[in-house]
Write a protein that holds these residues in place. Structure first.
Motif, short mmCIF file in Angstrom:
data_model
loop_
_atom_site.label_atom_id
_atom_site.label_comp_id
_atom_site.label_asym_id
_atom_site.label_seq_id
_atom_site.Cartn_x
_atom_site.Cartn_y
_atom_site.Cartn_z
N ALA A 315 0.80 -1.23 0.00
CA ALA A 315 0.00 0.00 0.00
C ALA A 315 0.83 1.27 0.00
N GLU A 316 2.02 1.24 0.59
CA GLU A 316 2.81 2.47 0.70
C GLU A 316 3.78 2.67 -0.45
N GLN A 317 3.82 1.75 -1.44
CA GLN A 317 4.83 1.82 -2.50
C GLN A 317 4.24 2.25 -3.84
N MET A 318 5.12 2.83 -4.67
CA MET A 318 4.79 3.22 -6.03
C MET A 318 6.02 3.03 -6.89
N MET A 319 5.87 3.18 -8.21
CA MET A 319 7.00 3.03 -9.13
C MET A 319 7.23 4.35 -9.84
N LEU A 320 8.45 4.88 -9.75
CA LEU A 320 8.75 6.20 -10.27
C LEU A 320 9.85 6.20 -11.33
N SER A 321 10.30 5.01 -11.76
CA SER A 321 11.27 4.91 -12.84
C SER A 321 10.88 3.73 -13.71
N SER A 322 11.53 3.59 -14.85
CA SER A 322 11.21 2.50 -15.77
C SER A 322 11.81 1.19 -15.29
N SER A 323 11.23 0.09 -15.75
CA SER A 323 11.80 -1.22 -15.49
C SER A 323 12.87 -1.52 -16.53
N ALA A 324 13.64 -2.59 -16.29
CA ALA A 324 14.64 -3.05 -17.24
C ALA A 324 14.58 -4.57 -17.27
N THR A 325 14.54 -5.14 -18.47
CA THR A 325 14.48 -6.59 -18.63
C THR A 325 15.85 -7.10 -19.08
N PHE A 326 16.35 -8.10 -18.37
CA PHE A 326 17.69 -8.63 -18.63
C PHE A 326 17.69 -10.12 -18.37
N ASP A 327 18.08 -10.90 -19.37
CA ASP A 327 18.21 -12.35 -19.21
C ASP A 327 16.91 -12.97 -18.69
N ASN A 328 15.78 -12.57 -19.30
CA ASN A 328 14.45 -13.11 -18.99
C ASN A 328 13.94 -12.75 -17.60
N SER A 329 14.58 -11.79 -16.95
CA SER A 329 14.10 -11.27 -15.67
C SER A 329 13.76 -9.79 -15.82
N VAL A 330 12.69 -9.38 -15.14
CA VAL A 330 12.31 -7.97 -15.12
C VAL A 330 12.73 -7.39 -13.77
N PHE A 331 13.46 -6.28 -13.82
CA PHE A 331 13.91 -5.59 -12.61
C PHE A 331 13.18 -4.24 -12.55
N PHE A 332 12.48 -4.00 -11.44
CA PHE A 332 11.81 -2.70 -11.28
C PHE A 332 11.86 -2.32 -9.81
N LEU A 333 11.59 -1.03 -9.54
CA LEU A 333 11.75 -0.47 -8.21
C LEU A 333 10.43 -0.03 -7.63
N GLY A 334 10.25 -0.34 -6.36
CA GLY A 334 9.16 0.23 -5.59
C GLY A 334 9.72 1.29 -4.65
N TYR A 335 9.05 2.44 -4.60
CA TYR A 335 9.50 3.54 -3.74
C TYR A 335 8.44 3.78 -2.67
N ALA A 336 8.88 3.81 -1.42
CA ALA A 336 7.99 4.08 -0.29
C ALA A 336 8.40 5.39 0.35
N PRO A 337 7.61 6.45 0.21
CA PRO A 337 7.98 7.73 0.83
C PRO A 337 7.89 7.62 2.35
N ASP A 338 8.75 8.37 3.00
CA ASP A 338 8.76 8.42 4.47
C ASP A 338 8.17 9.77 4.85
#
Length: 442
Positions: A315-338
């Motif tokens: 509930a506290e996370q969002m995504m603020l940058s693009s993902s990147a796919t490498f070697d059949n894996s997707v890497f993405f970031l969740g950001y939780a503001p404090d």
């Protein structure tokens, strides 16, 4: 500028040039030296600083020159990172290289207000191709005054347009673009055409507030990042798809956690086929409910009637940058503001979480999937990062080998990095360096 350089105290924020800077290095004779007719340009927007895009000739770095600046009545704030590409267009003004600058038309500040607008955005709701050398607008998609007129272009496009050359001939064949309201557009680019018949396109998915009859806070997801496009093979259906990865997060107000933000991986089955405009006008648009939820799940099977998968953030996370796919894996970031105070803008740096999942079905990338329980799946997907603030898109680097190396030491494995914080992406093979160059404008 001197005040900013000296970093003195200020009572308000100075907005200036904080858009992404894109270099164009044209080593036309391929001799590794910028000489003769070679040139180096940089192209950038202003983001919050204005609506213009600028191109500078920095071939002589000691004497840079303004090449052009461009802004149009339909332009919003110039957030969209420029994409340099070649388009086989018939146009009396296009340069000999057929090199263009592709941009989303920007950000409309109406989205600075949390309430989702009930009428179409006034600016930014379109895509443009500009001549690399003059800044002249050669092609445009929009609701009006456009070469490709689409009534669905109702929301601003602050994100980068993803342009792809599937055929390898140096000219782009496809574009994907995301508007702030959650509409994912696909465009097919044809060869040897005038602007009016150069591109077909339309909406292929809606994941945000646009198109929702009464968009409340939870489903008013906003999108600010570029689509991530990759090809993968589905082992269950035994066929290939394009995975189009997009994630939501209210970048203009990163303290606002009222939306149910998510990462989506849409399956596009038409990998190489170009669609007619009639096909786009009658496209079966994918919606949030057509996507298989994978959060808290493991050993997921995406059914033949499902359009892909989604991962709903805590509930506290969002995504603020693009993902990147490498070697059949997707890497993405969740950001939780404090959030220090709910009634003020005082914030701590916040927390970042790196997610790694299988591109085919969103499963954790792990060796114990057969024994993993659903409650264990999200921790297996997630790594807490040390850095605060809004972290950048993951990047993958191939380190060089030591000059005196032998055997496998001469093929060190790649590393993944989020800013300066790096990790092992789990690449199993020993990479072989393959040199590749393309003549002309790269």
């Amino acid at each position: 500028l001197p005040e900013l350089m000296l970093n003195g105290n200020s009572t308000y924020k100075h907005y200036g040039i904080d858009g992404d800077i894109v270099p164009i290095v044209a080593d036309l004779d391929d001799n590794g030296i910028i000489d003769g007719s070679d040139f180096v340009y940089i192209v950038f927007g202003l983001r919050r600083g204005g609506t213009e895009y600028y191109a500078l000739d920095v071939t002589d770095k000691n004497s840079p020159e303004l090449l052009w600046k461009a802004s149009f009545p339909e332009s919003g704030q110039s957030w969209s990172k420029p994409v340099i590409a070649r388009v086989d267009m018939i146009h009396p003004s296009i340069n000999a290289f057929k090199a263009v600058v592709i941009v989303g038309e920007g950000y409309d500040t109406v989205h600075d207000t949390a309430a989702f607008p009930s009428t179409p955005d006034n600016v930014g709701a379109g895509i443009a191709m500009l001549d690399l050398f003059t800044g002249e607008r050669l092609w445009r998609a929009g609701r009006s005054n456009a070469d490709l007129t689409l009534s669905e272009l109702t929301r601003a496009m602050p994100s980068q347009v993803r342009a792809i050359d599937f055929s390898g001939d140096g000219f782009i064949d496809r574009m994907y673009a995301m508007d702030v309201g959650g509409q994912l557009f696909r465009f097919d680019v044809f060869r040897d055409k005038a602007p009016a018949s150069l591109v077909t396109g339309g909406v292929i998915a809606r994941f945000g507030g646009e198109g929702v009859a009464s968009a409340g806070a939870t489903n008013t997801r906003r999108f600010y990042s570029a689509p991530d496009v990759s090809i993968f093979a589905d082992p269950v259906l035994n066929r290939r798809f394009l995975a189009i990865g997009v994630g939501s997060g209210y970048r203009a107000h990163p303290l606002d956690i009222s939306a149910n933000d998510a990462f989506y991986s849409l399956r596009d089955p038409d990998i190489f086929a170009k669609l007619t405009q009639n096909a786009y006008d009658n496209y079966d648009v994918a919606l949030d409910g057509d996507m298989h939820e994978v959060s808290g799940q493991v050993n997921t099977v995406i059914g033949p009637n499902e359009r892909g998968w989604k991962f709903t953030f805590p509930a506290e996370q969002m995504m603020l940058s693009s993902s990147a796919t490498f070697d059949n894996s997707v890497f993405f970031l969740g950001y939780a503001p404090d959030i220090v105070s709910a009634t003020s803008c005082q914030v701590a740096p916040g927390d970042n979480f790196l997610y790694r999942v299988d591109v085919a079905n969103g499963d954790p990338v792990a060796n114990n999937l057969d024994t993993m329980t659903p409650s264990e799946s999200n921790p297996a997907r997630t790594t807490a990062l040390e850095q605060g603030g809004i972290a950048p898109t993951p990047a993958f680097l191939f380190p060089g080998a030591d000059a005196n190396c032998t055997g496998h030491d001469c093929a060190p494995p790649p590393i993944g990095c989020v800013g300066v914080e790096c990790f092992d992406p789990g690449f199993q093979n020993f990479p072989v360096r393959t040199l590749w160059t393309q003549d002309g404008v790269e």
